[in-house]
Each structure stands twice: as structure tokens, then as C-alpha cells.
Motif scaffolding. Sequence first.
Motif, PDB file in Angstrom:
ATOM      1  N   TYR A   6      -4.754   7.333   7.237  1.00  0.00           N
ATOM      2  CA  TYR A   6      -3.468   6.637   7.218  1.00  0.00           C
ATOM      3  C   TYR A   6      -3.212   6.155   5.807  1.00  0.00           C
ATOM      4  O   TYR A   6      -4.101   5.578   5.167  1.00  0.00           O
ATOM      5  CB  TYR A   6      -3.472   5.449   8.190  1.00  0.00           C
ATOM      6  CG  TYR A   6      -2.149   4.720   8.204  1.00  0.00           C
ATOM      7  CD1 TYR A   6      -1.015   5.316   8.755  1.00  0.00           C
ATOM      8  CD2 TYR A   6      -2.024   3.452   7.652  1.00  0.00           C
ATOM      9  CE1 TYR A   6       0.211   4.657   8.746  1.00  0.00           C
ATOM     10  CE2 TYR A   6      -0.799   2.789   7.645  1.00  0.00           C
ATOM     11  CZ  TYR A   6       0.306   3.398   8.200  1.00  0.00           C
ATOM     12  OH  TYR A   6       1.529   2.756   8.190  1.00  0.00           O
TER      13      TYR A   6
ATOM     14  N   LYS B  89      -3.617  -4.681   0.083  1.00  0.00           N
ATOM     15  CA  LYS B  89      -4.314  -5.579   1.029  1.00  0.00           C
ATOM     16  C   LYS B  89      -5.207  -6.642   0.354  1.00  0.00           C
ATOM     17  O   LYS B  89      -4.717  -7.676  -0.061  1.00  0.00           O
ATOM     18  CB  LYS B  89      -5.105  -4.738   2.031  1.00  0.00           C
ATOM     19  CG  LYS B  89      -4.177  -3.905   2.944  1.00  0.00           C
ATOM     20  CD  LYS B  89      -4.876  -3.401   4.166  1.00  0.00           C
ATOM     21  CE  LYS B  89      -4.043  -2.437   4.970  1.00  0.00           C
ATOM     22  NZ  LYS B  89      -3.470  -2.986   6.164  1.00  0.00           N
TER      23      LYS B  89
ATOM     24  N   ASP C 111      -7.751   6.202  -1.981  1.00  0.00           N
ATOM     25  CA  ASP C 111      -6.973   5.125  -1.367  1.00  0.00           C
ATOM     26  C   ASP C 111      -7.932   4.021  -0.929  1.00  0.00           C
ATOM     27  O   ASP C 111      -8.678   4.174   0.033  1.00  0.00           O
ATOM     28  CB  ASP C 111      -6.198   5.696  -0.165  1.00  0.00           C
ATOM     29  CG  ASP C 111      -5.352   4.637   0.545  1.00  0.00           C
ATOM     30  OD1 ASP C 111      -5.551   3.438   0.286  1.00  0.00           O
ATOM     31  OD2 ASP C 111      -4.514   5.031   1.384  1.00  0.00           O
TER      32      ASP C 111
ATOM     33  N   GLY D 239       0.793  -1.220   0.000  1.00  0.00           N
ATOM     34  CA  GLY D 239       0.000   0.000   0.000  1.00  0.00           C
ATOM     35  C   GLY D 239       0.827   1.273   0.000  1.00  0.00           C
ATOM     36  O   GLY D 239       0.583   2.191  -0.794  1.00  0.00           O
ATOM     37  N   ALA D 240       1.827   1.352   0.882  1.00  0.00           N
ATOM     38  CA  ALA D 240       2.560   2.604   1.039  1.00  0.00           C
ATOM     39  C   ALA D 240       3.273   3.006  -0.251  1.00  0.00           C
ATOM     40  O   ALA D 240       3.221   4.166  -0.683  1.00  0.00           O
ATOM     41  CB  ALA D 240       3.563   2.484   2.182  1.00  0.00           C
TER      42      ALA D 240
HETATM   43  C1  LIG Z   1      -5.815   3.155   3.792  1.00  0.00           C
HETATM   44  C2  LIG Z   1      -4.417   2.634   3.809  1.00  0.00           C
HETATM   45  N1  LIG Z   1      -3.531   3.086   2.904  1.00  0.00           N
HETATM   46  C3  LIG Z   1      -2.273   2.633   2.863  1.00  0.00           C
HETATM   47  C4  LIG Z   1      -1.827   1.699   3.776  1.00  0.00           C
HETATM   48  C5  LIG Z   1      -0.403   1.220   3.722  1.00  0.00           C
HETATM   49  O1  LIG Z   1      -0.361  -0.093   3.242  1.00  0.00           O
HETATM   50  P1  LIG Z   1       0.916  -1.029   3.528  1.00  0.00           P
HETATM   51  O2  LIG Z   1       0.952  -1.258   5.000  1.00  0.00           O
HETATM   52  O3  LIG Z   1       0.615  -2.256   2.712  1.00  0.00           O
HETATM   53  O4  LIG Z   1       2.103  -0.313   3.026  1.00  0.00           O
HETATM   54  C6  LIG Z   1      -2.693   1.206   4.745  1.00  0.00           C
HETATM   55  C7  LIG Z   1      -2.241   0.220   5.736  1.00  0.00           C
HETATM   56  O5  LIG Z   1      -2.899  -0.071   6.707  1.00  0.00           O
HETATM   57  C8  LIG Z   1      -4.035   1.686   4.763  1.00  0.00           C
HETATM   58  O6  LIG Z   1      -4.906   1.268   5.676  1.00  0.00           O
END
Ligand SMILES: Cc1ncc(COP(=O)(O)O)c(C=O)c1O
Length: 445
Positions: free
Chosen positions: A138, A275, A245, A111-112
Motif C-alpha cells: 500500500y 507518519k 517506502d 505519505g501518498a
Molecule cells: C507504506 C505506506 N505508504 C504510503 C502510505 C500513505 O500515507 P498517507 O496516508 O499519509 O497518505 C501509507 C499509509 O498507510 C503506508 O502505509
Amino acid sequence: MNHQELADKNKQYTLAAWAAQGQWAPLTMSRAEGVYFWNADGKRYIDWSSMLINVNIGHGNRHVIRAIQEQAERFTYCRPDYVTEPRARLGEILAEVTPHQLAKSFFTLAGADAIENAMKMARLYSGRQKILTRYRSYHGGTFAAATAGGDPRRLANEPGVPWIVRLHDPYAYRSPLYRGRTADEGDQALVDQMRDTIEFEGPENIAAILLEGYSGTSGVIQGGRVYWQGVQRLCDEYDILLIIDEVMSGFGRTGKWFGIDHYPFVKPDILVSAKGLTCGYVPLGAVTVSPEIAAHFDGNTLWCGLTYSSHALACAAGIACYEVYRDEDLIARSAAKGKILEAGLEKLRDVHPCLGDIRGTGLHFVIELVKDPETREPLSPFNGPLTEPMAKISKFFRDEGLSTFVRWNWIFCCPPLVITDEELAEGLDLVDRALALAAPYVAGG
Ligand SMILES: Cc1ncc(COP(=O)(O)O)c(C=O)c1O
């Protein structure tokens, strides 16, 4: 190794995320199936949060495991400037299931880094600098993604990147903007305030507004129709891109394919997923963009790249997960089971005065605990350590075999979409017994 030996060895050789290492007391996992997992001593836990709200199809799905095995037999990895069948097919699936014919996907690892690349693309495409985000949000733990999120996990990383501007939240239960107003009136006041922020920041400097399609770990704090109509209108009026997101809220979590599908008039320019895309079987993220943005990069270089972009094993897992959602009708199932979950939580409100607010939809719920339903004073403060009653609740879950997040005064209720009515009843019974522990700390308890 038994549970204690395994926990100790991990503590000796590995580092924990978001924790002072001395306070880390990890659960262990030796096996997992459906909505359950077992620790190294054979103790069973019900997974009431789908791990990190990602294992949407549940643990141990044979179809996905077989697809990964078959892909591994052919090849596991291909450099990302060469192409593979799993990559093409998963890109096609994303074009089909994402809203408003978003066209092309760039695959990341999670995600990040998908958020990082989405923000890069928005800035490259628009030639503008700033991104507007929310305080209660987040978007990941990497540097710019952490700045983008307003969640206090960003604070240690401050000031972060300089081009993030944060907006206030549609927190009808607590925000002063909503006091004395209906939820719709509060949403409108917030949209009016957003317009001011855009004007003050200079619309010509704003590349995008970045919002979770349906709010997640920052408290499932979701605006209604008026809020989302206002966001879309501001984006249209000022020619600002909308990045949605869906890392947490995507793939059936909220009872629709994507959280933003609850507001079909919203037209994301970029949609970010991870996810539930692969449900944790193999890590993967995706940035899916509109035809206009895709076309821009026909003639302009896309300055984004990752060694493991479009990983073949991950794409094969993504295709198989999609087939599970489709063949087991899990999106509709999430909506139906979510109604049972919500009704069960509402029943608990009648017997537990600490249950202040119940928020969510599909299998994506948070409950907010208060000292007094009238004053709404939280049972544990924002961004503070757990108070005695919340710590007791957290310990009770662990002792009794329920795994979830207990964060400040919130308890997350987000089980896998394959959960049965009996399993929902089992989880709700544990939540019921946990809430009883708060009674001595609550007015009228
Ligand atoms: C809405 C949202 N965006 C981005 C992320 C980041 O994802 P990752 O932990 O796979 O990098 C998360 C992680 O919980 C999230 O809930």
C-alpha cells in the motif's frame, strides 16, 4: 457532546474514508495521553495500533506540543520557495538518519503525495516510464499512489495509471512459490521470477522498483536477506532505481530507524517517509534522494510543487519528534519491547490453535488467524467482509477498550514505542481473551 451525539453529528456533516457511509460507526476521541485515549463519554482505549501506525512517540508529548506552540508564535507558514530554519534543520536530520547518506529532502504533506513525487522524480531522472511494485503493498490513496499499491483498495480506481507493473510477494506462509521450499529458496524463486518480469517489461523502460522498507498494512509480508540481496542485484544490473517506502516502517517502528536498515547492504536511491516523521502532531511527508538524483535537478527543473511543501509548523514538529526518538532512545526501546510483544504472542500460539502465523519485528506485528493450523485456511477471507468469529473479535476489542485494525483474518499489534511492560501485558491479555472467541470455529479449538 457525548459519544453518541458526536458520532451522529460527524456522520451528518462529514464523510468517512474507505467505508460505505451507512456502516460507519466511529469511535470518538476527547483526550489522549501516552498509549491511551478516551472517548467523549470518558471510556478509555489502549491504542494497540498507534492510531494508523503513525503515533510512534505516543499521544500528548509535551516536548512536541511546546515546539509547535513556539513555532506558531514566530510564524506558521512560509511559501515554499522562501526558506526557514525548521526546514533546513529537518532536512539535515533526515540526511543524518536515513541510510547510505541520502542527501536532500523534498517535503510534502503526507505519505501518498510523497510517493507521487518520488515516482515523478524517478521518472524525470531516469527518462524511463514504468515502476515495478508489489501486489501486497500500500502506498497511499491518491491516484497514482493507489495504482502503485497492490492492496485491493486500488480496485475501485482501476485501471489507474498505465505505467505500474506489479510483482508477486515474499509471502512464505501462503505463496505457492514457497510451497515445499525453505524461506530462502522461496525468496530466490521470487527473485528469479522478478528477473523474468523485468526482461518481459523491457529494462530500458523501467524507472524504479518501489517497495515498502518493511511491509505494513498489506500484512507485514517481508522477504528475507536473499530477497533483498536479489532486489539490489537486479537494480544494479539493470540500472533501475530503488524507491523505498518507509512511510509506515520508518522512525523506529521495526526497532531500527528505518525498516530497510535490517538489510544494510540495500542502497535506496529514494526514501519516502511520513507518519512517524511527525507522529501525527502535524501532517508531513518527505522524499529523500541520493546525491546523484539531487545533482540532476541542479540543471534540470524539478517539476514538483505544493503550496504547503516544507510547512514550518510541520517541520518544527518533525524536529521535536526526532529529539524525542533520540533523547528517549525510542529506537532501541522499540526493539526491546518488540521482543516482549513477540514472546507474548508466541505464548498465545500455544493455547489458541487459531493463531496461524505471527509476523513482524520491533513493535510492528500482525497475527494471522486460521480455521485450521494444518490447512492454513484463513478465518476470514482475503478482501471479504469479516466472518462471524472475526466480527466477534473486532467487537470484543471495541467493547473492552482496545483500538486496532482487524482486517480479514489479521489483527495488527503495533502500539506506540513508549509502551511499558505493564501496558503490553494489558494489551496481550485482551488479545488472549479475544482469540478464545475463535475456538468454536477452529479445528482442535
Ligand atoms: C507504506 C505506506 N505508504 C504510503 C502510505 C500513505 O500515507 P498517507 O496516508 O499519509 O497518505 C501509507 C499509509 O498507510 C503506508 O502505509
